[in-house]
Design a protein around this motif. Sequence first.
Motif, PDB file in Angstrom:
ATOM      1  N   GLU A 166       2.761   3.311   3.155  1.00 32.12           N
ATOM      2  CA  GLU A 166       1.901   3.392   4.389  1.00 32.12           C
ATOM      3  C   GLU A 166       2.489   3.211   5.726  1.00 32.12           C
ATOM      4  N   ARG A 167       2.423   4.047   6.626  1.00 35.41           N
ATOM      5  CA  ARG A 167       3.264   3.990   7.860  1.00 35.41           C
ATOM      6  C   ARG A 167       2.443   3.275   8.808  1.00 35.41           C
ATOM      7  N   GLU A 168       1.145   3.594   8.758  1.00 37.09           N
ATOM      8  CA  GLU A 168       0.148   3.504   9.977  1.00 37.09           C
ATOM      9  C   GLU A 168       0.422   2.109  10.459  1.00 37.09           C
TER      10      GLU A 168
ATOM     11  N   TYR B 106       0.825   5.524   0.095  1.00 38.41           N
ATOM     12  CA  TYR B 106       0.045   6.788   0.724  1.00 38.41           C
ATOM     13  C   TYR B 106       0.249   7.684  -0.486  1.00 38.41           C
TER      14      TYR B 106
ATOM     15  N   PRO C 199      -1.159   9.375  13.566  1.00 35.43           N
ATOM     16  CA  PRO C 199      -1.773  10.083  12.453  1.00 35.43           C
ATOM     17  C   PRO C 199      -1.572  11.694  12.537  1.00 35.43           C
TER      18      PRO C 199
ATOM     19  N   PHE D 276      -6.053  13.165   0.877  1.00 32.56           N
ATOM     20  CA  PHE D 276      -5.204  12.083   0.596  1.00 32.56           C
ATOM     21  C   PHE D 276      -5.801  10.776   0.476  1.00 32.56           C
TER      22      PHE D 276
ATOM     23  N   THR E   7       0.758  -1.129   0.030  1.00 36.91           N
ATOM     24  CA  THR E   7      -0.086   0.027  -0.008  1.00 36.91           C
ATOM     25  C   THR E   7       0.745   1.425   0.052  1.00 36.91           C
TER      26      THR E   7
ATOM     27  N   ASP F 124       4.238   8.019  -1.017  1.00 33.58           N
ATOM     28  CA  ASP F 124       5.287   7.258   0.404  1.00 33.58           C
ATOM     29  C   ASP F 124       4.397   6.000   0.382  1.00 33.58           C
TER      30      ASP F 124
ATOM     31  N   PHE G 209      -4.967   6.162   0.036  1.00 36.11           N
ATOM     32  CA  PHE G 209      -4.199   4.880   0.028  1.00 36.11           C
ATOM     33  C   PHE G 209      -4.486   3.922  -1.218  1.00 36.11           C
TER      34      PHE G 209
ATOM     35  N   GLY H 272      -0.525  11.705  -0.995  1.00 36.86           N
ATOM     36  CA  GLY H 272      -1.090  12.871  -0.435  1.00 36.86           C
ATOM     37  C   GLY H 272      -1.131  14.460  -1.266  1.00 36.86           C
TER      38      GLY H 272
END
Length: 206
Positions: free
Chosen positions: A132-134, A59, A142, A99, A57, A130, A101, A61
């Motif tokens: 996905e960091r979550e 991101y 977030p 933004f 995945t 970028d 995903f 933005g």
Amino acid sequence: MLGGFNSWFSDEIYEPIQAGSIDGTDTVPHDRAVVRACLAKYDPDKDPKIQGDAYLTIYVGRLHYETTEQRLTEVFSQFGRVARTRLVTDVVTGFSRGFAFVTFDDERSFRNAFMNANHIEVDGRQVLVDFERERIVRGFVPRRLGGGLCGKKESGQLRFGGRDRPFKRPIKKILPSNALPRFAEHGLDLFSGRRCGEKTVRADPR
């Protein structure tokens, strides 16, 4: 999914205090939002809207507020097979928050988008791409909870460490986050939400 191109993502650790510092050396919060991020308890696995393989995945933005999920699917399909697109919207108004995903079917497609889609133009806007960091970066918080990355300079709440605003070279080298004893010397745990860090452990700068 772990391994290969994606394996280094999981080595990162998000620390709100350092994310608020241009060189990652801050040891105390410099704005109230950082304090909120330190105290936040966030678990993306409890959000039913977050689905798909995190390691496939991206991101996306800085979207135009009229860009749709269908439009994003069309754009990113040029980089590979898109499995799912989720445009993040305001829970009250239903309008886009700028933004989204995009999840791909395979690692090759993900890699192609990650390497080549950053700063492409979508509906007149140059977008930021970028990973996905979550669900990947330990301790990630977030933006709505005071954390996140990037931000606008005029807000006074810039966050560093991401692809678009990487840390500047620190004056003194800091131990890698996964080597820090979680502020144990001071009885602090940044990720527990009980208290916010007052002091970090620094490496010998020599």
